[in-house]
Design an enzyme around this catalytic site. Structure first.
Site, PDB file in Angstrom:
ATOM      1  N   GLY A  40     -37.238 -34.546 -28.606  1.00  0.00           N
ATOM      2  CA  GLY A  40     -38.196 -35.609 -28.330  1.00  0.00           C
ATOM      3  C   GLY A  40     -39.551 -35.573 -28.999  1.00  0.00           C
ATOM      4  O   GLY A  40     -40.278 -36.556 -28.910  1.00  0.00           O
ATOM      5  N   CYS A  89     -38.985 -40.365 -33.396  1.00  0.00           N
ATOM      6  CA  CYS A  89     -38.016 -40.140 -32.327  1.00  0.00           C
ATOM      7  C   CYS A  89     -38.388 -40.980 -31.113  1.00  0.00           C
ATOM      8  O   CYS A  89     -39.562 -41.058 -30.762  1.00  0.00           O
ATOM      9  CB  CYS A  89     -38.063 -38.663 -31.969  1.00  0.00           C
ATOM     10  SG  CYS A  89     -37.202 -38.268 -30.473  1.00  0.00           S
TER      11      CYS A  89
HETATM   12  P1  5GP Z   1     -41.328 -34.876 -37.369  1.00  0.00           P
HETATM   13  O1  5GP Z   1     -41.656 -33.690 -38.211  1.00  0.00           O
HETATM   14  O2  5GP Z   1     -41.215 -36.128 -38.172  1.00  0.00           O
HETATM   15  O3  5GP Z   1     -42.256 -35.024 -36.197  1.00  0.00           O
HETATM   16  O4  5GP Z   1     -39.904 -34.584 -36.719  1.00  0.00           O
HETATM   17  C1  5GP Z   1     -38.749 -34.358 -37.501  1.00  0.00           C
HETATM   18  C2  5GP Z   1     -37.555 -34.156 -36.578  1.00  0.00           C
HETATM   19  O5  5GP Z   1     -37.301 -35.310 -35.775  1.00  0.00           O
HETATM   20  C3  5GP Z   1     -36.229 -33.944 -37.290  1.00  0.00           C
HETATM   21  O6  5GP Z   1     -36.093 -32.672 -37.842  1.00  0.00           O
HETATM   22  C4  5GP Z   1     -35.236 -34.217 -36.170  1.00  0.00           C
HETATM   23  O7  5GP Z   1     -35.055 -33.105 -35.317  1.00  0.00           O
HETATM   24  C5  5GP Z   1     -35.941 -35.298 -35.368  1.00  0.00           C
HETATM   25  N1  5GP Z   1     -35.348 -36.623 -35.647  1.00  0.00           N
HETATM   26  C6  5GP Z   1     -35.068 -37.181 -36.844  1.00  0.00           C
HETATM   27  N2  5GP Z   1     -34.546 -38.414 -36.701  1.00  0.00           N
HETATM   28  C7  5GP Z   1     -34.464 -38.640 -35.382  1.00  0.00           C
HETATM   29  C8  5GP Z   1     -33.994 -39.739 -34.590  1.00  0.00           C
HETATM   30  O8  5GP Z   1     -33.558 -40.770 -35.085  1.00  0.00           O
HETATM   31  N3  5GP Z   1     -34.052 -39.580 -33.245  1.00  0.00           N
HETATM   32  C9  5GP Z   1     -34.545 -38.443 -32.669  1.00  0.00           C
HETATM   33  N4  5GP Z   1     -34.533 -38.369 -31.337  1.00  0.00           N
HETATM   34  N5  5GP Z   1     -35.024 -37.407 -33.373  1.00  0.00           N
HETATM   35  C10 5GP Z   1     -34.972 -37.508 -34.707  1.00  0.00           C
END
Ligand code: 5GP
Length: 345
Positions: free
Chosen positions: A181, A186
């Protein structure tokens, strides 16, 4: 029904307290680490930051830049075996050592993984990735991958609690990916109400993993270099970044122009955009749990990379850690109700 009353913390809830130090400059700080993995029984040395296995981030082009600097890239799972073959035919040993082959948990995924690994024995990392790492099917899949690939380093996730971290390590994983989350694109917490503030998740899961000689990746929620340092401070052995690595020349996603400014499309791997692209639409039984956004175009990934590494090195000098390895030992978090001053932002 049960309520846990102790407060769980996210990146925005803490800062790292500075400590007396003899370090003169951040150029003295080494960000390299060497890990020995519990099940694969092999080692890896490098800078433990990973580009996420999203098709807008974990590209072969990003891996070229990051691999050269000793960082890892979790290559997204939508490249064909032929595309892998082409990439590997021109790849150096160091580059091969710094990429992960991502896979889902279907029989097709299992076969595709075996095909890719068979292309080149220099590939060492497997990343078994599902949104919800709590299913029995997932644990069985990790056991199956361990049996088929006894010498590969297996990353498995995502989970956010100590007991599931232990279960996956015992099932054969080496590194547990932590985060439900927190990601920038996400929507799981909105759609389902499920999640766990990331700093607490990392503190609890790394404690469980380290007790079994396992490792953890803090995955998601980092918005700036300071958050990357906080993740390491909380006990993460690796930090995975999506949004912070998106929007560059080497990133996937369409380049669009709006009002004279350039943007790149960035989307979650279970967003409508990704599901339309790879599955021909959103399956009826599941809601999309990812956003599609436009991020400002940021040029070369190398520049952002230097910014991130410079920030983490600087954190180390503030707490007197000459090596990244010492950062978590020298971290005291203070709980806060403010972060940066936003007057001019
Ligand atoms: P960020 O660095 O952009 O905050 O988070 C990246 C992470 O978000 C990814 O490695 C993966 O675990 C998660 N993530 C990627 N796409 C999705 C999605 O469509 N839904 C959700 N719940 N998590 C995602």
């Amino acid at each position: 029904m049960h309520v846990e009353n102790d407060i769980k913390l996210g990146f925005k809830d803490v800062m790292i307290r500075p400590k007396r130090s003899t370090l003169k400059s951040r150029s003295q700080v080494s960000l390299e680490r060497t890990y020995h993995f519990r099940n694969a029984d092999r080692s890896w040395t490098g800078v433990p930051i990973i580009a996420a296995n999203m098709d807008t981030v974990g590209t072969f082009e990003a891996a070229q830049v990051l691999g050269q600097a000793g960082l890892l890239t979790a290559i997204h799972k939508h490249y064909s075996t032929d595309e892998w073959q082409r990439f590997l035919s021109a790849a150096s040993d160091a580059l091969c050592n710094n990429v992960m082959v991502s896979t889902g948990t279907s029989d097709n995924d299992f076969n595709r993984l075996a095909e890719i690994l068979a292309l080149d024995e220099r590939l060492v990392f497997i990343c078994v990735d599902v949104a919800n790492g709590y299913s029995e099917h997932f644990v069985h899949f990790v056991q199956r991958v361990r049996k088929a690939h006894p010498k590969h380093i297996i990353v498995a996730g995502n989970v956010v609690t100590g007991e599931m971290t232990e279960e996956l390590l015992l099932a054969g994983a080496d590194v547990i990916k932590v985060g439900i989350g927190p990601g920038s694109v996400c929507t799981t917490r909105v759609k389902t109400g499920v999640g766990y503030p990331q700093v607490s998740a990392v503190i609890e899961c790394s404690d469980a993993a380290h007790g079994l000689n396992g490792h953890v990746i803090s995955d998601g929620g980092c918005t700036c270099p300071g958050d990357v340092s906080k993740a390491f401070g909380a006990g993460a052995d690796f930090v995975m970044l999506g949004g912070m690595m998106a929007g560059h020349d080497e990133s996937g996603g369409e380049l669009v122009e709006q009002d004279g400014k350039k943007y790149k499309l960035f989307y979650g791997m279970s967003s409508d955009t990704a599901m339309q692209k790879y599955q021909g639409g959103v399956a009826e039984y599941r809601a999309s749990e990812g956003k599609t956004v436009k991020v400002p175009y940021r040029g070369a990934l190398q520049t952002t990379l230097q910014d991130i590494l410079g920030g983490v090195r600087s954190t180390c000098t503030y707490v007197g850690a000459a090596k990244l390895k010492e950062l978590s030992k020298r971290t005291t978090f203070i709980r806060v109700q403010e972060q940066e001053n936003r007057t001019y932002s």
